[in-house]
Design an enzyme around this catalytic site. Structure first.
Site, mmCIF file in Angstrom:
data_model
loop_
_atom_site.group_PDB
_atom_site.id
_atom_site.type_symbol
_atom_site.label_atom_id
_atom_site.label_comp_id
_atom_site.label_asym_id
_atom_site.label_seq_id
_atom_site.Cartn_x
_atom_site.Cartn_y
_atom_site.Cartn_z
ATOM 1 N N GLU A 43 -9.735 -1.607 5.606
ATOM 2 C CA GLU A 43 -8.445 -1.766 6.298
ATOM 3 C C GLU A 43 -8.635 -1.667 7.813
ATOM 4 O O GLU A 43 -8.102 -2.475 8.572
ATOM 5 C CB GLU A 43 -7.466 -0.675 5.820
ATOM 6 C CG GLU A 43 -6.112 -0.742 6.512
ATOM 7 C CD GLU A 43 -5.151 0.375 6.080
ATOM 8 O OE1 GLU A 43 -5.551 1.270 5.331
ATOM 9 O OE2 GLU A 43 -3.988 0.330 6.532
ATOM 10 N N SER A 63 4.626 -0.995 4.270
ATOM 11 C CA SER A 63 4.798 -2.344 4.816
ATOM 12 C C SER A 63 4.954 -3.342 3.667
ATOM 13 O O SER A 63 4.182 -3.330 2.702
ATOM 14 C CB SER A 63 3.575 -2.744 5.647
ATOM 15 O OG SER A 63 3.315 -1.793 6.641
ATOM 16 N N GLN A 78 0.840 -1.209 0.000
ATOM 17 C CA GLN A 78 0.000 0.000 0.000
ATOM 18 C C GLN A 78 0.873 1.258 0.000
ATOM 19 O O GLN A 78 1.555 1.531 0.987
ATOM 20 C CB GLN A 78 -0.874 -0.006 1.261
ATOM 21 C CG GLN A 78 -1.745 1.224 1.429
ATOM 22 C CD GLN A 78 -2.461 1.245 2.773
ATOM 23 O OE1 GLN A 78 -1.942 0.697 3.751
ATOM 24 N NE2 GLN A 78 -3.619 1.860 2.839
ATOM 25 N N GLU A 134 -6.238 9.233 17.125
ATOM 26 C CA GLU A 134 -6.780 10.602 17.174
ATOM 27 C C GLU A 134 -7.635 10.853 15.926
ATOM 28 O O GLU A 134 -8.731 11.431 16.015
ATOM 29 C CB GLU A 134 -5.642 11.641 17.243
ATOM 30 C CG GLU A 134 -4.880 11.679 18.562
ATOM 31 C CD GLU A 134 -3.840 10.566 18.687
ATOM 32 O OE1 GLU A 134 -3.576 9.871 17.685
ATOM 33 O OE2 GLU A 134 -3.302 10.380 19.786
HETATM 34 C C1 LIG Z 1 4.139 0.094 11.481
HETATM 35 C C2 LIG Z 1 3.508 0.987 10.453
HETATM 36 C C3 LIG Z 1 3.098 0.448 9.242
HETATM 37 C C4 LIG Z 1 2.580 1.289 8.264
HETATM 38 N N1 LIG Z 1 2.242 0.754 7.036
HETATM 39 C C5 LIG Z 1 1.829 1.599 6.039
HETATM 40 C C6 LIG Z 1 1.605 1.088 4.718
HETATM 41 O O1 LIG Z 1 1.793 -0.119 4.433
HETATM 42 N N2 LIG Z 1 1.247 1.957 3.747
HETATM 43 C C7 LIG Z 1 1.022 3.293 3.994
HETATM 44 O O2 LIG Z 1 0.653 4.020 3.081
HETATM 45 N N3 LIG Z 1 1.223 3.797 5.246
HETATM 46 C C8 LIG Z 1 1.627 2.994 6.263
HETATM 47 N N4 LIG Z 1 1.868 3.496 7.528
HETATM 48 C C9 LIG Z 1 1.730 4.941 7.751
HETATM 49 C C10 LIG Z 1 0.560 5.337 8.647
HETATM 50 O O3 LIG Z 1 -0.664 5.239 7.958
HETATM 51 C C11 LIG Z 1 0.845 6.770 9.130
HETATM 52 O O4 LIG Z 1 1.980 6.701 9.977
HETATM 53 C C12 LIG Z 1 -0.321 7.347 9.898
HETATM 54 O O5 LIG Z 1 -1.414 7.611 9.050
HETATM 55 C C13 LIG Z 1 0.069 8.655 10.637
HETATM 56 O O6 LIG Z 1 0.674 9.561 9.765
HETATM 57 P P1 LIG Z 1 2.078 10.232 10.137
HETATM 58 O O7 LIG Z 1 3.025 9.155 10.541
HETATM 59 O O8 LIG Z 1 2.463 11.101 8.999
HETATM 60 O O9 LIG Z 1 1.795 11.103 11.426
HETATM 61 P P2 LIG Z 1 1.149 12.563 11.466
HETATM 62 O O10 LIG Z 1 -0.024 12.615 10.547
HETATM 63 O O11 LIG Z 1 2.232 13.559 11.271
HETATM 64 O O12 LIG Z 1 0.624 12.633 12.952
HETATM 65 C C14 LIG Z 1 1.472 12.943 14.065
HETATM 66 C C15 LIG Z 1 0.601 13.037 15.312
HETATM 67 O O13 LIG Z 1 -0.347 14.129 15.167
HETATM 68 C C16 LIG Z 1 -1.664 13.649 15.366
HETATM 69 N N5 LIG Z 1 -2.584 14.331 14.446
HETATM 70 C C17 LIG Z 1 -2.370 14.611 13.135
HETATM 71 N N6 LIG Z 1 -3.447 15.237 12.603
HETATM 72 C C18 LIG Z 1 -4.367 15.338 13.599
HETATM 73 C C19 LIG Z 1 -5.677 15.881 13.689
HETATM 74 N N7 LIG Z 1 -6.290 16.412 12.620
HETATM 75 N N8 LIG Z 1 -6.336 15.796 14.878
HETATM 76 C C20 LIG Z 1 -5.745 15.238 15.971
HETATM 77 N N9 LIG Z 1 -4.475 14.724 15.959
HETATM 78 C C21 LIG Z 1 -3.804 14.769 14.788
HETATM 79 C C22 LIG Z 1 -1.608 12.150 15.024
HETATM 80 O O14 LIG Z 1 -2.650 11.453 15.681
HETATM 81 C C23 LIG Z 1 -0.228 11.780 15.564
HETATM 82 O O15 LIG Z 1 -0.291 11.545 16.953
HETATM 83 C C24 LIG Z 1 2.389 2.675 8.522
HETATM 84 C C25 LIG Z 1 2.775 3.199 9.762
HETATM 85 C C26 LIG Z 1 3.359 2.384 10.713
HETATM 86 C C27 LIG Z 1 3.789 3.000 12.008
#
Ligand SMILES: Cc1cc2nc3c(=O)[nH]c(=O)nc-3n(C[C@H](O)[C@H](O)[C@H](O)COP(=O)(O)OP(=O)(O)OC[C@H]3O[C@@H](n4cnc5c(N)ncnc54)[C@H](O)[C@@H]3O)c2cc1C
Length: 399
Positions: free
Chosen positions: A244, A161, A126, A381
């Site tokens: 998902e 992943s 993905q 969140e």
């Molecule tokens: C182990 C693992 C596997 C993954 N696998 C995949 C995959 O296969 N494919 C893929 O595409 N992605 C994958 N991801 C990515 C995952 O979907 C993102 O990490 C996730 O959506 C959070 O985005 P970010 O890391 O950019 O954090 P951010 O969006 O930067 O968030 C940082 C913090 O701010 C908070 N926050 C952000 N916006 C808001 C809001 N509007 N209101 C309240 N709080 C908020 C979040 O809750 C978080 O605590 C994976 C992540 C992990 C950790």
């Protein structure tokens, strides 16, 4: 109260249980009982074995290999599958891109991809998240620009992943230039062997390689590999994320893990522990939460009124929090028996001894990795925002 199966449904449950147990290859089962680490070959063989019995994708439309089951039969199947020590039924294929292709893909795309998605002859990953575009997915920057019969893709994905074992990626990319950003995205299917695709590993805190960065440099993709209409990617992504999140909730799997822990705590080695107040209190609390989750899962599966995206979010928040609570409980019971909580990779010379419960050597790794369960698939969140918006809208309609 959970649901009350009829006689016929109980017979269906017995049949499914027997078929699943018979078609799980014994070596894969043994690996599942020892640890949670599986190879690409394990994922492929498990999918192929299920597909041979028509059980790889029962929730898909029947025209593409799904089963004409009632909602109750689907719920029973999901529970039986989760109760079995087995690898994932590769969710990127079965719970994510498969349903999107069935719902939005062209006939040619369905013909080409549905069977290999089911039997594991191709594995997808993905490609949604980017540096700076995780929760705020709409702001992603990877672009796909039309050039004759092709699209030229440039950009970067992160946290992808299993990209390193995947044959294909489903990629959310910017194809349009509408003022409304939600209308600019499309999903493309890209062969990972295409020139210009580079995969770089990210090793996670459990010391394992599940995650990757994926780079796209002038990657040429046939325009026919765009799913549905250009600009429909956001609608398709929301559809996919609902599937998902329900899968990530992993409620039957959590039930299995909790039952295994309880059996171990009562098994003799830790006999006194099972009788102590702390253990009884924690176990009862977890049991009550799991029971409540079972009911929520049954209601969302069986009640046509409970089908909105926010119900998938409810299951995801509650399911992943319970998974982490089970891991906490396991580590507190078994921590000394596995030489502390650090996985071997961050504890040089550590002894991954097995104190009795199958898979305990892998528990520390699971404990660490599952900190991410409340992040991947959309953070807790973000799920709470989705739930709150739906509840406000409902309250507004009633007022
Ligand atoms: C182990 C693992 C596997 C993954 N696998 C995949 C995959 O296969 N494919 C893929 O595409 N992605 C994958 N991801 C990515 C995952 O979907 C993102 O990490 C996730 O959506 C959070 O985005 P970010 O890391 O950019 O954090 P951010 O969006 O930067 O968030 C940082 C913090 O701010 C908070 N926050 C952000 N916006 C808001 C809001 N509007 N209101 C309240 N709080 C908020 C979040 O809750 C978080 O605590 C994976 C992540 C992990 C950790």
């Amino acid at each position: 109260m959970d649901f009350q199966p009829s006689e016929a449904e109980l017979r269906f449950q017995q049949e499914i249980r027997a078929t699943l147990a018979a078609c799980l290859p014994p070596d894969i089962r043994a690996r599942a009982e020892r640890s949670a680490l599986f190879s690409a070959d394990d994922f492929r063989r498990w999918l192929a074995a299920l597909d041979a019995h028509g059980l790889a994708a029962p929730n898909w439309p029947t025209a593409y290999g799904g089963r004409d089951w009632t909602p109750t039969q689907r719920l029973i199947f999901g529970r039986e599958l989760g109760a079995l020590p087995a690898p994932w039924v590769y969710p990127f294929n079965i719970a994510m891109i498969g349903p999107v292709i069935c719902a939005f893909g062209s006939d040619a795309m369905k013909q080409r991809f549905c069977a290999p998605l089911r039997d594991g002859s191709i594995l997808f990953c993905q490609g949604f998240s980017e540096p700076g575009a995780g929760s705020d997915l709409v702001s992603l920057r990877t672009s796909a620009v039309r050039d004759g019969d092709d699209l030229i893709v440039n950009g970067q994905k992160i946290w992808t992943s299993y990209a390193h074992i995947s044959d294909w990626i489903f990629l959310l990319a910017r194809t349009e230039t509408n003022p409304k950003p939600q209308q600019n995205l499309s999903i493309l299917l890209i062969d990972m062997k295409s020139p210009g695709v580079t995969v770089r590993p990210i090793v996670s805190i459990d010391g394992q390689h599940h995650l990757n960065e994926v780079f796209f440099e002038d990657v040429r993709v046939p325009a026919d590999n765009l799913v549905g209409q250009p600009g429909d990617g956001w609608t398709q992504a929301k559809f996919l994320l609902g599937h998902e999140r329900t899968t990530i909730a992993g409620i039957p799997e959590a039930q299995r893990e909790f039952r295994a822990l309880q059996a171990f705590a009562r098994s003799g080695d830790f006999g006194p522990l099972a009788d102590c107040d702390w253990h009884a209190r924690e176990a009862t609390r977890l049991e009550a939460r799991l029971e409540a989750l079972n009911m929520l899962e049954a209601r969302t599966a069986l009640d046509p009124e409970m089908q909105g995206l926010h119900f998938a979010s409810m299951l995801k928040v509650a399911g992943t929090e319970v998974q982490q609570q089970i891991d906490d409980f396991a580590i507190r019971i078994l921590g000394p028996g596995i030489g502390g909580v650090a996985p071997e990779s961050v504890r040089p010379g550590g002894n991954p001894a097995e104190p009795g419960l199958p898979g305990t050597a892998a528990l520390a790794g699971r404990f660490f990795y599952r900190r991410a369960a409340t992040i991947y698939g959309g953070t807790s969140e973000i799920q709470r925002n989705v739930i709150a918006r739906a509840l406000f809208a409902e309250a507004g309609e009633r007022a």
